[in-house]
Motif scaffolding. Structure first.
Motif, short mmCIF file in Angstrom:
data_model
loop_
_atom_site.label_atom_id
_atom_site.label_comp_id
_atom_site.label_asym_id
_atom_site.label_seq_id
_atom_site.Cartn_x
_atom_site.Cartn_y
_atom_site.Cartn_z
N MET A 1 0.85 -1.17 0.00
CA MET A 1 0.00 0.00 0.00
C MET A 1 0.90 1.25 0.00
O MET A 1 1.76 1.39 0.86
CB MET A 1 -0.90 -0.02 1.23
CG MET A 1 -1.73 1.24 1.36
SD MET A 1 -2.72 1.31 2.86
CE MET A 1 -3.99 0.14 2.47
N PRO A 2 0.68 2.19 -0.95
CA PRO A 2 1.51 3.40 -0.99
C PRO A 2 1.25 4.30 0.21
O PRO A 2 0.14 4.41 0.71
CB PRO A 2 1.06 4.11 -2.27
CG PRO A 2 0.12 3.22 -2.97
CD PRO A 2 -0.25 2.11 -2.04
N GLN A 3 2.30 4.93 0.68
CA GLN A 3 2.19 5.83 1.82
C GLN A 3 1.78 7.22 1.35
O GLN A 3 2.17 7.68 0.28
CB GLN A 3 3.51 5.92 2.55
CG GLN A 3 3.43 6.69 3.82
CD GLN A 3 4.64 6.45 4.69
OE1 GLN A 3 5.38 5.51 4.46
NE2 GLN A 3 4.83 7.28 5.67
N MET A 4 0.98 7.92 2.16
CA MET A 4 0.52 9.26 1.80
C MET A 4 1.49 10.29 2.38
O MET A 4 1.89 10.21 3.53
CB MET A 4 -0.88 9.51 2.34
CG MET A 4 -1.42 10.84 1.91
SD MET A 4 -3.17 11.12 2.14
CE MET A 4 -3.55 10.46 3.70
N ARG A 26 -0.58 10.19 -2.75
CA ARG A 26 -0.62 8.75 -2.45
C ARG A 26 -0.35 8.03 -3.76
O ARG A 26 -1.18 8.05 -4.66
CB ARG A 26 -1.95 8.34 -1.87
CG ARG A 26 -2.04 6.83 -1.71
CD ARG A 26 -3.28 6.42 -0.98
NE ARG A 26 -2.88 6.18 0.40
CZ ARG A 26 -3.68 6.26 1.43
NH1 ARG A 26 -4.93 6.60 1.27
NH2 ARG A 26 -3.25 6.00 2.64
N GLY A 27 0.85 7.47 -3.88
CA GLY A 27 1.25 6.84 -5.14
C GLY A 27 1.38 7.91 -6.20
O GLY A 27 2.09 8.89 -6.02
N GLN A 44 -2.86 15.62 -11.47
CA GLN A 44 -1.81 14.67 -11.80
C GLN A 44 -0.50 15.40 -12.10
O GLN A 44 0.57 14.94 -11.76
CB GLN A 44 -2.22 13.83 -13.00
CG GLN A 44 -1.26 12.71 -13.30
CD GLN A 44 -1.78 11.80 -14.39
OE1 GLN A 44 -2.86 12.01 -14.92
NE2 GLN A 44 -1.02 10.79 -14.71
N PHE A 45 -0.61 16.57 -12.76
CA PHE A 45 0.58 17.32 -13.16
C PHE A 45 0.59 18.70 -12.52
O PHE A 45 -0.44 19.35 -12.43
CB PHE A 45 0.63 17.48 -14.69
CG PHE A 45 0.66 16.17 -15.41
CD1 PHE A 45 1.80 15.39 -15.42
CD2 PHE A 45 -0.46 15.71 -16.06
CE1 PHE A 45 1.83 14.18 -16.08
CE2 PHE A 45 -0.44 14.50 -16.72
CZ PHE A 45 0.70 13.73 -16.73
N LEU A 46 1.74 19.16 -12.11
CA LEU A 46 1.96 20.50 -11.58
C LEU A 46 0.98 20.91 -10.47
O LEU A 46 0.35 21.96 -10.52
CB LEU A 46 1.91 21.53 -12.71
CG LEU A 46 2.91 21.32 -13.84
CD1 LEU A 46 2.63 22.30 -14.97
CD2 LEU A 46 4.32 21.45 -13.34
#
Length: 72
Positions: A1-4, A26-27, A44-46
């Motif tokens: 599980m990715p960490q936040m 997160r991820g 997602q970007f910037l």
């Protein structure tokens, strides 16, 4: 599980009030949330640029507190 992880972008308006936008990661997903008005957006970007744009447009907060401490 990715960490936040969370980072912040803060700016001051012309009345001396601080406005903060938090960027949660997160991820590969990033969510931007304004502490002042509750505005929320996925980015997602910037994400930092979008946070700065929101602070300038919605709150007229354009003064970067970290720039005031720089020596030239």
């Amino acid at each position: 599980m990715p960490q936040m992880t969370t980072s912040t972008v803060s700016r001051w308006d012309q009345h001396g009030r601080e406005h903060v936008v938090r960027i949660q990661r997160r991820g590969v997903q990033r969510t931007i949330r304004c502490d002042t008005c509750g505005w929320r957006q996925g980015a997602q970007f910037l994400p930092w640029l979008k946070a700065e744009e929101h602070l300038a447009e919605a709150h007229q907060a354009t003064v970067n507190p970290s720039e005031g401490s720089r020596q030239r």
